[in-house]
Design an enzyme around this catalytic site. Structure first.
Site, PDB file in Angstrom:
ATOM      1  CB  SER A 112      -0.800  -0.024   1.377  1.00 45.52           C
ATOM      2  OG  SER A 112      -1.840   0.683   0.769  1.00 45.52           O
ATOM      3  CG  HIS A 113       0.177   3.775   3.146  1.00 47.11           C
ATOM      4  ND1 HIS A 113      -1.445   2.709   3.173  1.00 47.11           N
ATOM      5  CD2 HIS A 113       0.410   4.510   4.256  1.00 47.11           C
ATOM      6  CE1 HIS A 113      -0.147   2.331   4.332  1.00 47.11           C
ATOM      7  NE2 HIS A 113      -0.056   3.304   5.259  1.00 47.11           N
ATOM      8  CG  ASP A 276      -2.554   3.942  -1.471  1.00 44.19           C
ATOM      9  OD1 ASP A 276      -3.245   3.647  -2.466  1.00 44.19           O
ATOM     10  OD2 ASP A 276      -2.425   3.438  -0.850  1.00 44.19           O
ATOM     11  CG  ASP A 278      -2.594  -0.249  -3.223  1.00 40.46           C
ATOM     12  OD1 ASP A 278      -2.495   0.437  -2.127  1.00 40.46           O
ATOM     13  OD2 ASP A 278      -3.390  -1.087  -2.158  1.00 40.46           O
ATOM     14  CG  ASP A 280      -6.054   0.927  -1.575  1.00 38.08           C
ATOM     15  OD1 ASP A 280      -4.553   1.876  -1.144  1.00 38.08           O
ATOM     16  OD2 ASP A 280      -6.076  -0.071  -0.963  1.00 38.08           O
ATOM     17  NE  ARG A 281      -3.587   4.159   2.928  1.00 39.96           N
ATOM     18  CZ  ARG A 281      -4.015   4.235   4.157  1.00 39.96           C
ATOM     19  NH1 ARG A 281      -3.046   5.213   4.364  1.00 39.96           N
ATOM     20  NH2 ARG A 281      -3.665   2.775   5.073  1.00 39.96           N
ATOM     21  CE  LYS A 375      -7.805   2.188   1.635  1.00 42.18           C
ATOM     22  NZ  LYS A 375      -7.781   0.941   2.814  1.00 42.18           N
TER      23      LYS A 375
HETATM   24  C1  G1P Z   1      -4.715   1.285   7.760  1.00 44.19           C
HETATM   25  C2  G1P Z   1      -5.782   2.225   8.370  1.00 44.19           C
HETATM   26  C3  G1P Z   1      -6.319   1.170   7.980  1.00 44.19           C
HETATM   27  C4  G1P Z   1      -6.365   0.572   6.648  1.00 44.19           C
HETATM   28  C5  G1P Z   1      -5.535   0.363   6.628  1.00 44.19           C
HETATM   29  C6  G1P Z   1      -5.476  -0.940   5.099  1.00 44.19           C
HETATM   30  O1  G1P Z   1      -4.715   0.256   8.708  1.00 44.19           O
HETATM   31  O2  G1P Z   1      -5.503   2.459   9.529  1.00 44.19           O
HETATM   32  O3  G1P Z   1      -7.375   2.268   7.885  1.00 44.19           O
HETATM   33  O4  G1P Z   1      -7.890   0.389   6.088  1.00 44.19           O
HETATM   34  O5  G1P Z   1      -3.882   0.602   6.565  1.00 44.19           O
HETATM   35  O6  G1P Z   1      -5.048   0.637   4.308  1.00 44.19           O
HETATM   36  P1  G1P Z   1      -3.851   0.341  10.612  1.00 44.19           P
HETATM   37  O7  G1P Z   1      -2.200   0.285   9.758  1.00 44.19           O
HETATM   38  O8  G1P Z   1      -4.337   1.218  11.447  1.00 44.19           O
HETATM   39  O9  G1P Z   1      -3.735  -1.374  10.811  1.00 44.19           O
HETATM   40 ZN    ZN Z   2      -3.225   1.332  -0.456  1.00 43.66          ZN
END
Ligand code: G1P
Ligand code: ZN
Length: 542
Positions: A112-113, A276, A278, A280-281, A375
């Protein structure tokens, strides 16, 4: 030929909030990725001859693991693998491909990010046939399997050419290399009023998207520059790179600051968005206005019918517990369902499948709907552009009018990253131990009305998820929430979520941190954050 490879379990192959995430050197250990992939396959039933979708955000190690997944899918009896060209599929695009082609499921490679590169993060996530993240029942089974695994199966074949679109056969299984963008762009075109957005852009509204060197570049270019007519260059950092060009592809005020500053500058663009690693954000910024993700969800819900795909109205809204209550007020006014779920997109799947919720969102820059089961960053961007085009107003005007109508939920998240795990667990345990004695306690003008450890019962399958975050609710509706991240790869990350509802429009112009200052101090007082973490200030404030 199928190789049956003896192996031994690795510790810690426990999927977190969103799949298994580790540093690349961990994933690169002999058998490590294979063990986890085989544990996924061993936890599934009935996939013989079926289709598996595979793709990732293009980060370092993406191509290597895709080859492993393809060869292992063949050895385990899948009938077909659909893979994005170049190994690319954004998370929402993968979800769409799974749904559109009725695949059995999909494996998405992403962290992800989190940053990418030889010493940065990598991740593997399994999505089920509805296109959404595997529910806990499956992820728990995968973890259990990973602890006892003793063999994995892999076909002994050459690497597949991921760069040419077309279908080939490997070891009796079909591999179809697909255009990663086309299906997704078509889906977006079916949901939003592209003519109205195109006219708005042609009329001079300047829109920029920062893809942060990650996966959305090709998607944003096709949609924004080709189909919506934005000038070339409107999509910045548009080429997906293994290390994201050194970007930390997390679209927030810290990591997408350049875009933010540009939109805020007098002759900068009217509208800016970032996504981000991938895809989704999303982050939404307009001239003079940063839109918090919680507000974005509420505003999208309140204006949903301007988009052709949602013209019939929405059935309900779902948000994760730490997300602000802004959307709740919209749901109340519309007389539709409102659902508060634990953190993580997987909890929305059942509500979306059952048609109980149409849009959902998280404070962590995630917004989406029932069009896929993830998302979706570009979806949110296009929804905003559709709203701007339909209302013929700027972002700031729309947000201020929304607050005036519904009240403003001042909201901020304070992250303490890479905190010592014992200290972080100790802090949470301390709060858990205080739950009974907290109600009635005061800190200056704030009095605690209730405190609990959030638990959720899924209304569809009745599964229960406990320990999802400590909530301290103050009289008057303000609150502080504490939880530990389930996506980090080093130490522990403490997240502190702070919220205050302000109905009075005359008080909507205060700086957020200032408006929340007493609650932030109360969070430290009750959570003993400074004392227990040794940190004077959060590492990231969003
Ligand atoms: C974080 C975000 C959560 C999101 C997840 C995946 O998770 O807070 O809302 O769904 O990344 O993108 P966390 O690190 O808080 O468990
Ligand atoms: Zn992501």
């Amino acid at each position: 030929m199928i190789n049956i490879v003896p192996t031994t379990p690795f510790e810690g192959q426990k999927p977190g909030t969103s799949g298994l995430r580790k540093k690349v050197p961990v994933f690169a250990q002999t058998h490590y990725a294979e063990n986890f992939i085989q544990s996924i396959f061993d936890s599934l039933e009935g996939f013989a001859g079926q289709t598996l979708v595979v793709g990732g955000d293009g980060r370092y190690y993406n191509r290597e693991v895709i080859q492993k997944v393809i060869k292992m899918a063949a050895a385990n009896g899948f009938g077909k693998v659909m893979v994005g060209q170049g190994g690319i599929l954004s998370t929402p695009a993968a979800s769409n491909v799974i749904r559109k082609y009725k695949a059995f499921g999909g494996i998405i490679l992403s962290a992800s990010h989190n940053p990418g590169g030889p010493n940065e993060d990598f991740g593997i996530k399994y999505n089920i046939g509805n296109g959404g993240p595997a529910p806990e029942k499956i992820t728990n089974a995968v973890y259990a399997r990973s602890q006892v695994i003793d063999i994995y199966k892999i076909s002994d074949v050459e690497d597949v050419d991921l760069d040419s679109i077309g279908t080939l056969d490997i070891a009796g299984m079909a591999v179809e290399v697909i255009d990663p963008v086309a299906d997704y762009a078509d889906l977006m075109e079916s949901l939003f009023d592209f003519d109205a957005i195109r006219a708005m852009i042609a009329g001079g509204t300047r829109v920029v998207v920062d893809s942060m060197g990650a996966v959305t570049g090709p998607y944003a270019r096709e949609i924004l520059e080709k189909r919506l007519g934005a000038p070339e260059g409107s999509v910045r950092n548009a080429t997906p790179l293994p290390d994201f060009g050194g970007h930390h592809p997390d679209p927030n005020l810290v990591h997408a600051k350049e875009l933010y500053d540009d939109v805020m500058s007098p002759d900068g663009p009217d509208f800016g968005a970032a996504s981000d690693g991938d895809g989704d954000r999303n982050m939404i910024v307009g001239k003079g206005m940063f839109v918090t993700p919680s507000d974005s969800l509420a505003i999208i819900a309140a204006n949903a019918t301007v988009a052709p795909g949602y013209a019939k109205g929405i059935t309900g809204i779902a948000r994760s517990m730490p997300t602000s209550g802004a959307a709740d007020r919209v749901a109340e006014k519309m007389g539709i369902g409102m659902y508060e779920t634990p953190t993580g997109w997987k909890f929305f799947g059942n509500l979306l499948d059952a048609g109980m919720a149409t849009v959902c969102g998280e404070e962590s820059f995630g917004t989406g709907s029932d069009h896929v089961r993830e998302k979706d960053g570009l979806w949110a961007v296009l929804f905003w552009l559709n709203i701007l085009a339909a209302r013929k107003q700027g972002v700031a005007e729309i947000v201020k009018e929304h607050w005036a109508e519904y009240g403003r939920n001042y909201y901020s998240r304070h992250d303490y990253e890479e905190v010592d795990s014992d200290a972080a667990n100790g802090l949470m345990q301390h709060l858990r131990d205080s739950l009974i004695s907290l109600p009635g306690q005061s800190f200056y003008d704030l009095t605690i009305e209730a405190a609990d450890d959030f638990a959720y019962r899924d209304p569809i399958d009745e599964s229960i998820s406990e320990n999802q975050g400590i909530r301290i609710l103050f009289e008057g509706g303000s609150r502080v929430v504490f939880r530990l991240s389930g996506t980090g790869t080093a130490g522990a990350t403490l997240r502190v979520y702070v919220e205050r509802y302000e109905p009075d429009a005359d008080k909507h112009g205060i700086d957020t941190q200032e408006a929340l200052a007493d609650l932030i101090a109360a969070a430290d007082h009750f959570g003993e954050i400074k004392a227990r973490t040794g940190r004077d200030a959060p590492s990231v404030i969003t």
